[in-house]
Design a protein around this motif. Structure first.
Motif, PDB file in Angstrom:
ATOM      1  N   LYS A  87       0.807  -1.230   0.000  1.00 51.50           N
ATOM      2  CA  LYS A  87       0.000   0.000   0.000  1.00 51.50           C
ATOM      3  C   LYS A  87       0.836   1.275   0.000  1.00 51.50           C
ATOM      4  O   LYS A  87       0.391   2.304  -0.493  1.00 51.50           O
ATOM      5  CB  LYS A  87      -1.005   0.004   1.149  1.00 51.50           C
ATOM      6  CG  LYS A  87      -0.411   0.145   2.520  1.00 51.50           C
ATOM      7  CD  LYS A  87      -1.510   0.123   3.569  1.00 51.50           C
ATOM      8  CE  LYS A  87      -0.923   0.289   4.946  1.00 51.50           C
ATOM      9  NZ  LYS A  87      -1.965   0.259   5.974  1.00 51.50           N
ATOM     10  N   GLN A  88       2.050   1.226   0.510  1.00 56.44           N
ATOM     11  CA  GLN A  88       2.922   2.403   0.499  1.00 56.44           C
ATOM     12  C   GLN A  88       3.559   2.646  -0.872  1.00 56.44           C
ATOM     13  O   GLN A  88       4.046   3.742  -1.135  1.00 56.44           O
ATOM     14  CB  GLN A  88       4.055   2.231   1.531  1.00 56.44           C
ATOM     15  CG  GLN A  88       3.575   2.087   2.952  1.00 56.44           C
ATOM     16  CD  GLN A  88       2.951   3.370   3.483  1.00 56.44           C
ATOM     17  OE1 GLN A  88       3.394   4.467   3.163  1.00 56.44           O
ATOM     18  NE2 GLN A  88       1.910   3.237   4.279  1.00 56.44           N
ATOM     19  N   HIS A  89       3.573   1.634  -1.724  1.00 58.03           N
ATOM     20  CA  HIS A  89       4.315   1.702  -2.978  1.00 58.03           C
ATOM     21  C   HIS A  89       3.442   1.676  -4.229  1.00 58.03           C
ATOM     22  O   HIS A  89       3.905   2.063  -5.303  1.00 58.03           O
ATOM     23  CB  HIS A  89       5.310   0.546  -3.066  1.00 58.03           C
ATOM     24  CG  HIS A  89       6.132   0.386  -1.829  1.00 58.03           C
ATOM     25  ND1 HIS A  89       7.072   1.313  -1.435  1.00 58.03           N
ATOM     26  CD2 HIS A  89       6.132  -0.576  -0.878  1.00 58.03           C
ATOM     27  CE1 HIS A  89       7.628   0.914  -0.295  1.00 58.03           C
ATOM     28  NE2 HIS A  89       7.073  -0.227   0.054  1.00 58.03           N
ATOM     29  N   ALA A  90       2.203   1.199  -4.115  1.00 59.97           N
ATOM     30  CA  ALA A  90       1.328   1.066  -5.282  1.00 59.97           C
ATOM     31  C   ALA A  90       0.496   2.326  -5.480  1.00 59.97           C
ATOM     32  O   ALA A  90       0.133   3.002  -4.525  1.00 59.97           O
ATOM     33  CB  ALA A  90       0.406  -0.136  -5.107  1.00 59.97           C
ATOM     34  N   ASP A  91       0.206   2.619  -6.729  1.00 65.02           N
ATOM     35  CA  ASP A  91      -0.663   3.742  -7.061  1.00 65.02           C
ATOM     36  C   ASP A  91      -2.116   3.292  -7.214  1.00 65.02           C
ATOM     37  O   ASP A  91      -3.035   4.088  -7.073  1.00 65.02           O
ATOM     38  CB  ASP A  91      -0.193   4.408  -8.347  1.00 65.02           C
ATOM     39  CG  ASP A  91       1.219   4.963  -8.193  1.00 65.02           C
ATOM     40  OD1 ASP A  91       1.411   5.840  -7.343  1.00 65.02           O
ATOM     41  OD2 ASP A  91       2.121   4.492  -8.906  1.00 65.02           O
ATOM     42  N   LEU A  92      -2.303   2.021  -7.542  1.00 64.55           N
ATOM     43  CA  LEU A  92      -3.634   1.417  -7.650  1.00 64.55           C
ATOM     44  C   LEU A  92      -3.546   0.004  -7.097  1.00 64.55           C
ATOM     45  O   LEU A  92      -2.585  -0.718  -7.381  1.00 64.55           O
ATOM     46  CB  LEU A  92      -4.110   1.368  -9.104  1.00 64.55           C
ATOM     47  CG  LEU A  92      -5.431   0.633  -9.351  1.00 64.55           C
ATOM     48  CD1 LEU A  92      -6.610   1.447  -8.811  1.00 64.55           C
ATOM     49  CD2 LEU A  92      -5.622   0.338 -10.833  1.00 64.55           C
ATOM     50  N   PHE A  93      -4.545  -0.388  -6.328  1.00 63.80           N
ATOM     51  CA  PHE A  93      -4.624  -1.746  -5.794  1.00 63.80           C
ATOM     52  C   PHE A  93      -6.013  -2.277  -6.122  1.00 63.80           C
ATOM     53  O   PHE A  93      -7.015  -1.629  -5.818  1.00 63.80           O
ATOM     54  CB  PHE A  93      -4.416  -1.730  -4.271  1.00 63.80           C
ATOM     55  CG  PHE A  93      -4.392  -3.090  -3.639  1.00 63.80           C
ATOM     56  CD1 PHE A  93      -3.216  -3.819  -3.584  1.00 63.80           C
ATOM     57  CD2 PHE A  93      -5.543  -3.634  -3.097  1.00 63.80           C
ATOM     58  CE1 PHE A  93      -3.176  -5.079  -2.991  1.00 63.80           C
ATOM     59  CE2 PHE A  93      -5.522  -4.893  -2.503  1.00 63.80           C
ATOM     60  CZ  PHE A  93      -4.341  -5.610  -2.457  1.00 63.80           C
ATOM     61  N   VAL A  94      -6.069  -3.418  -6.794  1.00 64.90           N
ATOM     62  CA  VAL A  94      -7.339  -4.034  -7.166  1.00 64.90           C
ATOM     63  C   VAL A  94      -7.326  -5.481  -6.693  1.00 64.90           C
ATOM     64  O   VAL A  94      -6.392  -6.224  -6.979  1.00 64.90           O
ATOM     65  CB  VAL A  94      -7.583  -3.977  -8.694  1.00 64.90           C
ATOM     66  CG1 VAL A  94      -8.952  -4.541  -9.039  1.00 64.90           C
ATOM     67  CG2 VAL A  94      -7.435  -2.560  -9.219  1.00 64.90           C
ATOM     68  N   ASP A  95      -8.373  -5.861  -5.965  1.00 66.87           N
ATOM     69  CA  ASP A  95      -8.486  -7.214  -5.408  1.00 66.87           C
ATOM     70  C   ASP A  95      -9.748  -7.864  -5.949  1.00 66.87           C
ATOM     71  O   ASP A  95     -10.834  -7.295  -5.859  1.00 66.87           O
ATOM     72  CB  ASP A  95      -8.551  -7.114  -3.877  1.00 66.87           C
ATOM     73  CG  ASP A  95      -8.706  -8.464  -3.183  1.00 66.87           C
ATOM     74  OD1 ASP A  95      -8.552  -9.515  -3.832  1.00 66.87           O
ATOM     75  OD2 ASP A  95      -8.991  -8.459  -1.976  1.00 66.87           O
ATOM     76  N   GLY A  96      -9.600  -9.057  -6.522  1.00 61.26           N
ATOM     77  CA  GLY A  96     -10.745  -9.825  -7.004  1.00 61.26           C
ATOM     78  C   GLY A  96     -10.980 -11.027  -6.112  1.00 61.26           C
ATOM     79  O   GLY A  96     -10.073 -11.820  -5.888  1.00 61.26           O
ATOM     80  N   ARG A  97     -12.200 -11.132  -5.596  1.00 59.71           N
ATOM     81  CA  ARG A  97     -12.570 -12.264  -4.734  1.00 59.71           C
ATOM     82  C   ARG A  97     -13.776 -12.958  -5.354  1.00 59.71           C
ATOM     83  O   ARG A  97     -14.656 -12.297  -5.890  1.00 59.71           O
ATOM     84  CB  ARG A  97     -12.930 -11.776  -3.331  1.00 59.71           C
ATOM     85  CG  ARG A  97     -11.833 -10.976  -2.665  1.00 59.71           C
ATOM     86  CD  ARG A  97     -12.287 -10.456  -1.320  1.00 59.71           C
ATOM     87  NE  ARG A  97     -11.306  -9.527  -0.767  1.00 59.71           N
ATOM     88  CZ  ARG A  97     -11.433  -8.927   0.397  1.00 59.71           C
ATOM     89  NH1 ARG A  97     -12.504  -9.151   1.152  1.00 59.71           N
ATOM     90  NH2 ARG A  97     -10.505  -8.095   0.831  1.00 59.71           N
TER      91      ARG A  97
END
Length: 165
Positions: A75-85
């Motif tokens: 989270k400190q390094h990414a510009d976008l985080f997408v999680d698929g469940r």
């Protein structure tokens, strides 16, 4: 997992990472992929800083514990985080366009013993996964275009329910 996870006969013997990367490169040979055919470790997140451009992380794992580890690490390094469940015909896509400032995603994590234990070979897995992947890419596309992402989308194909928040 050929039929239920949309791999091809020529993928037999290849890792899922390599097979998926091959398909991505067939679609767009110019995409830059960083492949890791190993379990995620916190130290891997440091590599995100060295990529030199905006960084999107797609979390596509089976374990809620691993999701939490990946989130806390990147989270400190990414510009976008997408999680698929997903579980059979139910899917959820969570997205954060500013992970460093995000508090909502962490609230969706829970103890591993509360996770639903479903079969990844359910007949619907391939089409549910395809829809979930499409929703994940739509969030990526919105982010690339400077549009706000939807932080939480849930679809239940059996009951024809869509919840977005």
């Amino acid at each position: 997992n050929l039929a239920t996870q949309a791999y091809w006969p020529e993928d037999i013997g290849r890792s899922k990472v390599a097979a998926t990367a091959g398909l991505c490169l067939c679609i767009n040979p110019q995409v830059k992929l960083v492949l890791r055919e190993e379990r995620f470790r916190r130290s891997m997140a440091r590599e995100l800083r060295n990529l030199g451009s905006r960084t999107a992380v797609f979390c596509c794992v089976d374990s809620i514990t691993t999701r939490g580890l990946i989130w806390e690490s990147v989270k400190q390094h990414a510009d976008l985080f997408v999680d698929g469940r997903m579980s059979a015909e139910v899917m959820r896509v969570l997205a954060s366009e500013r992970p460093v400032d995000e508090s909502y995603y962490a609230s969706t994590l829970f103890a591993a013993e509360r996770a639903y234990a479903g079969s990844c070979t359910a007949k619907s897995t391939v089409y549910t996964a395809s829809i979930a992947a499409g929703l994940m890419i739509s969030q990526f596309t919105r982010w690339l275009r400077g549009l706000p992402v939807d932080r939480d989308i849930m679809i239940n194909l059996l009951s024809a329910e869509l919840i977005a928040g």
